[in-house]
Design a protein around this motif. Structure first.
Motif, PDB file in Angstrom:
ATOM      1  N   ARG A 142       0.821  -1.214   0.000  1.00 42.53           N
ATOM      2  CA  ARG A 142       0.000   0.000   0.000  1.00 42.53           C
ATOM      3  C   ARG A 142       0.858   1.270   0.000  1.00 42.53           C
ATOM      4  NH1 ARG A 142      -2.621  -0.296  -2.960  1.00 42.53           N
ATOM      5  NH2 ARG A 142      -3.540   1.704  -2.473  1.00 42.53           N
ATOM      6  N   MET A 143       2.116   1.160   0.442  1.00 47.50           N
ATOM      7  CA  MET A 143       3.012   2.316   0.370  1.00 47.50           C
ATOM      8  C   MET A 143       3.472   2.556  -1.063  1.00 47.50           C
ATOM      9  SD  MET A 143       5.435   1.546   3.637  1.00 47.50           S
ATOM     10  CE  MET A 143       6.606   2.842   3.297  1.00 47.50           C
ATOM     11  N   GLY A 144       3.355   1.516  -1.894  1.00 50.82           N
ATOM     12  CA  GLY A 144       3.817   1.642  -3.272  1.00 50.82           C
ATOM     13  C   GLY A 144       5.283   1.284  -3.426  1.00 50.82           C
ATOM     14  N   PHE A 145       5.831   0.595  -2.424  1.00 54.88           N
ATOM     15  CA  PHE A 145       7.251   0.242  -2.459  1.00 54.88           C
ATOM     16  C   PHE A 145       7.543  -0.846  -3.489  1.00 54.88           C
ATOM     17  CE2 PHE A 145       9.791   2.007   1.209  1.00 54.88           C
ATOM     18  CZ  PHE A 145      10.948   2.149   0.472  1.00 54.88           C
ATOM     19  N   ALA A 146       6.494  -1.561  -3.930  1.00 58.41           N
ATOM     20  CA  ALA A 146       6.714  -2.630  -4.904  1.00 58.41           C
ATOM     21  C   ALA A 146       6.526  -2.121  -6.326  1.00 58.41           C
ATOM     22  CB  ALA A 146       5.753  -3.793  -4.629  1.00 58.41           C
ATOM     23  N   ASP A 147       6.243  -0.826  -6.458  1.00 59.56           N
ATOM     24  CA  ASP A 147       6.007  -0.210  -7.766  1.00 59.56           C
ATOM     25  C   ASP A 147       7.342   0.355  -8.273  1.00 59.56           C
ATOM     26  OD1 ASP A 147       5.402   1.574  -9.834  1.00 59.56           O
ATOM     27  OD2 ASP A 147       3.423   2.038  -8.988  1.00 59.56           O
ATOM     28  N   TRP A 148       7.883  -0.245  -9.331  1.00 52.93           N
ATOM     29  CA  TRP A 148       9.212   0.141  -9.805  1.00 52.93           C
ATOM     30  C   TRP A 148       9.301   1.648 -10.067  1.00 52.93           C
ATOM     31  CZ3 TRP A 148      11.779   2.470 -13.848  1.00 52.93           C
ATOM     32  CH2 TRP A 148      13.170   2.268 -13.890  1.00 52.93           C
ATOM     33  N   TRP A 149       8.239   2.219 -10.617  1.00 52.32           N
ATOM     34  CA  TRP A 149       8.231   3.644 -10.957  1.00 52.32           C
ATOM     35  C   TRP A 149       8.325   4.502  -9.699  1.00 52.32           C
ATOM     36  CZ3 TRP A 149       9.833   6.972 -14.019  1.00 52.32           C
ATOM     37  CH2 TRP A 149       9.237   8.215 -14.233  1.00 52.32           C
ATOM     38  N   GLU A 150       7.606   4.104  -8.646  1.00 51.51           N
ATOM     39  CA  GLU A 150       7.661   4.847  -7.378  1.00 51.51           C
ATOM     40  C   GLU A 150       9.071   4.805  -6.785  1.00 51.51           C
ATOM     41  OE1 GLU A 150       5.244   6.672  -5.731  1.00 51.51           O
ATOM     42  OE2 GLU A 150       3.996   6.407  -7.519  1.00 51.51           O
TER      43      GLU A 150
ATOM     44  N   CYS B  64      14.079  -4.823  -3.010  1.00 48.91           N
ATOM     45  CA  CYS B  64      14.978  -5.271  -1.965  1.00 48.91           C
ATOM     46  C   CYS B  64      14.440  -6.639  -1.512  1.00 48.91           C
ATOM     47  CB  CYS B  64      15.079  -4.243  -0.842  1.00 48.91           C
ATOM     48  SG  CYS B  64      13.522  -3.755  -0.123  1.00 48.91           S
ATOM     49  N   PRO B  65      15.125  -7.315  -0.583  1.00 50.06           N
ATOM     50  CA  PRO B  65      14.738  -8.702  -0.306  1.00 50.06           C
ATOM     51  C   PRO B  65      13.269  -8.926   0.103  1.00 50.06           C
ATOM     52  CG  PRO B  65      16.929  -8.343   0.492  1.00 50.06           C
ATOM     53  CD  PRO B  65      16.440  -7.012   0.008  1.00 50.06           C
ATOM     54  N   SER B  66      12.593  -7.937   0.679  1.00 50.89           N
ATOM     55  CA  SER B  66      11.177  -8.177   0.983  1.00 50.89           C
ATOM     56  C   SER B  66      10.294  -7.786  -0.203  1.00 50.89           C
ATOM     57  CB  SER B  66      10.756  -7.413   2.232  1.00 50.89           C
ATOM     58  OG  SER B  66      11.191  -6.078   2.163  1.00 50.89           O
ATOM     59  N   ILE B  67      10.721  -6.744  -0.937  1.00 56.05           N
ATOM     60  CA  ILE B  67       9.884  -6.222  -2.021  1.00 56.05           C
ATOM     61  C   ILE B  67       9.677  -7.233  -3.148  1.00 56.05           C
ATOM     62  CG2 ILE B  67       9.770  -4.455  -3.818  1.00 56.05           C
ATOM     63  CD1 ILE B  67       9.077  -3.550  -0.961  1.00 56.05           C
ATOM     64  N   MET B  68      10.709  -8.074  -3.414  1.00 53.82           N
ATOM     65  CA  MET B  68      10.524  -9.029  -4.514  1.00 53.82           C
ATOM     66  C   MET B  68       9.355  -9.968  -4.240  1.00 53.82           C
ATOM     67  SD  MET B  68      14.187 -10.969  -4.076  1.00 53.82           S
ATOM     68  CE  MET B  68      15.148  -9.505  -4.317  1.00 53.82           C
ATOM     69  N   TRP B  69       9.109 -10.271  -2.970  1.00 47.70           N
ATOM     70  CA  TRP B  69       7.953 -11.123  -2.623  1.00 47.70           C
ATOM     71  C   TRP B  69       6.654 -10.352  -2.812  1.00 47.70           C
ATOM     72  CZ3 TRP B  69       9.216 -16.141  -1.591  1.00 47.70           C
ATOM     73  CH2 TRP B  69      10.560 -16.389  -1.292  1.00 47.70           C
ATOM     74  N   VAL B  70       6.662  -9.061  -2.457  1.00 44.38           N
ATOM     75  CA  VAL B  70       5.467  -8.232  -2.629  1.00 44.38           C
ATOM     76  C   VAL B  70       5.147  -8.086  -4.122  1.00 44.38           C
ATOM     77  CG1 VAL B  70       4.428  -5.983  -2.166  1.00 44.38           C
ATOM     78  CG2 VAL B  70       5.978  -6.985  -0.499  1.00 44.38           C
ATOM     79  N   GLN B  71       6.209  -7.875  -4.928  1.00 40.52           N
ATOM     80  CA  GLN B  71       5.997  -7.746  -6.377  1.00 40.52           C
ATOM     81  C   GLN B  71       5.353  -9.011  -6.938  1.00 40.52           C
ATOM     82  OE1 GLN B  71       9.949  -6.893  -7.835  1.00 40.52           O
ATOM     83  NE2 GLN B  71       9.616  -4.680  -7.851  1.00 40.52           N
TER      84      GLN B  71
END
Lengths: 213, 138
Positions: free
Chosen positions: B22-30, B92-99
């Motif tokens: 929801r923060m948008g951390f998994a959005d490459w553009w953000e 980063c190591p957590s974001i790849m799972w969120v993506q």
């Protein structure tokens, strides 16, 4: 509730969320949030026997005391009189056997696996509730703009992923372990690490913008 | 009441993944806009998070915080590699799972690379570097 899902969270909400999660994990577990550690545990085979024995020992204070007594006697037993040995045993029996504190015992690998998979599920729920969950082959139009959508873009992701995995393992932490909880504890090494990985991210992104990659 | 560790960490992972999404951390553009300072939202989220954690930790008894992080050459070299990879993959190591959870199948490539990298490092490390890189274990 709709503000939670209409658009990406404002910075103060995101910051509060990151801080709440990190502090909750510390207060409950006496561990510092660190995802790259979980990632490396995922791919490191467990030495089941010794790990299970260590965990059982640490969880049960009595077993720990007994094994310490045994080790002490093995080391110094020859120099002690039978009276001294029985006195030692009496003293140990009188002392309360406290269980090892949480955070002192290594977590089994399966806990790390569950943690990582639930990050994936949490991400899925976040996008589903926002109403924009969809299967896509790429990371989105912006990434396609820079890297295309052919096989080479996947090769770049594979190599980029390799840098992330190798780099965080080498540095002993990532955005969470160094960035959030390391800097939050005012650790010099974490502040340097965070400065370097963020600075390097800035440099590479600017080079991308200027078309130099 | 003692909740099993698996259940506790399942909950942490779920909440963490949800918030990152929801923060948008998994959005490459953000993430890209964060790195180029076009948009300070994610940058402030991260810095604000660190500041709040620092305040929280300052209130907690220092003796409980334990385990100082060691500084060694790998801290800097590894972080530089990580920064490069993060800017390119947005993960980063957590974001790849969120993506991946968000339906981006391309994250499978990132994840494969990262798992291989973190697996191969100890072998390279024993052979060539010899830096003590331990310390991020929860």
């Amino acid at each position: 509730m709709s503000f939670l899902f209409d658009e990406y969270w404002p910075w103060w909400l995101g910051a509060s969320a990151l801080a709440s999660i990190s502090l909750a994990i510390f207060l409950i577990e006496r561990r510092h949030l660190g995802v790259s550690g979980s990632l490396s545990r995922l791919v490191t085979p467990e030495d089941e026997g010794s790990r299970a024995a260590r965990a059982a020992l640490a969880a049960d204070g009595t077993a720990l005391q007994e094994s310490m007594l045994k080790a002490t006697l093995a080391e110094f037993g020859d120099d002690l009189s039978p009276e001294e040995i029985s006195e030692l045993k009496r003293d140990m029996a009188a002392a309360p056997a406290a269980p090892a504190p949480r955070g002192a015992v290594e977590l089994p690998r399966s806990v790390h696996v569950v943690f990582l998979l639930m990050i994936l599920v949490g991400g899925a729920i976040g996008t589903v509730l926002a109403g924009n969950w969809e299967v896509s082959a790429t990371l989105g139009p912006a990434h396609e703009h820079f890297f295309g959508d052919s096989w080479s873009s996947y090769l770049i992701l594979l190599i980029g992923g390799l840098c992330v995995g190798l780099g965080t393992r080498m540095a002993g932490g990532c955005t969470s372990g160094h960035g959030l909880t390391g800097c939050g504890r005012m650790q010099l090494s974490s502040m340097l690490a965070t400065g370097v990985f963020f600075g390097c991210g800035v440099a590479v992104s600017l080079l991308l913008d200027w078309g130099l990659f | 009441m003692r909740v099993p560790a698996h259940l506790r960490f399942a909950l942490y992972g779920l909440v963490f993944g949800f918030c990152l999404s929801r923060m948008g951390f998994a959005d490459w553009w953000e993430v890209h806009k964060m790195f180029t300072f076009e948009d300070l939202r994610l940058f402030l989220s991260f810095c604000g998070g660190v500041a709040m954690i620092a305040v929280g930790y300052a209130v907690i008894d220092r003796r409980e915080l334990l385990a100082p992080r060691k500084l060694h050459p790998g801290t800097l070299a590894g972080s530089a590699l990580f920064g490069l990879g993060w800017a390119v993959t947005g993960a980063c190591p957590s974001i790849m799972w969120v993506q991946l959870g968000s339906g981006m199948l391309a994250a499978i490539a990132t994840l494969a690379g990262a798992l291989f990298g973190t697996w191969i490092y100890p072998k390279l490390h024993q052979r060539y570097f010899g830096w003590d890189s331990g310390g991020c274990d929860m």
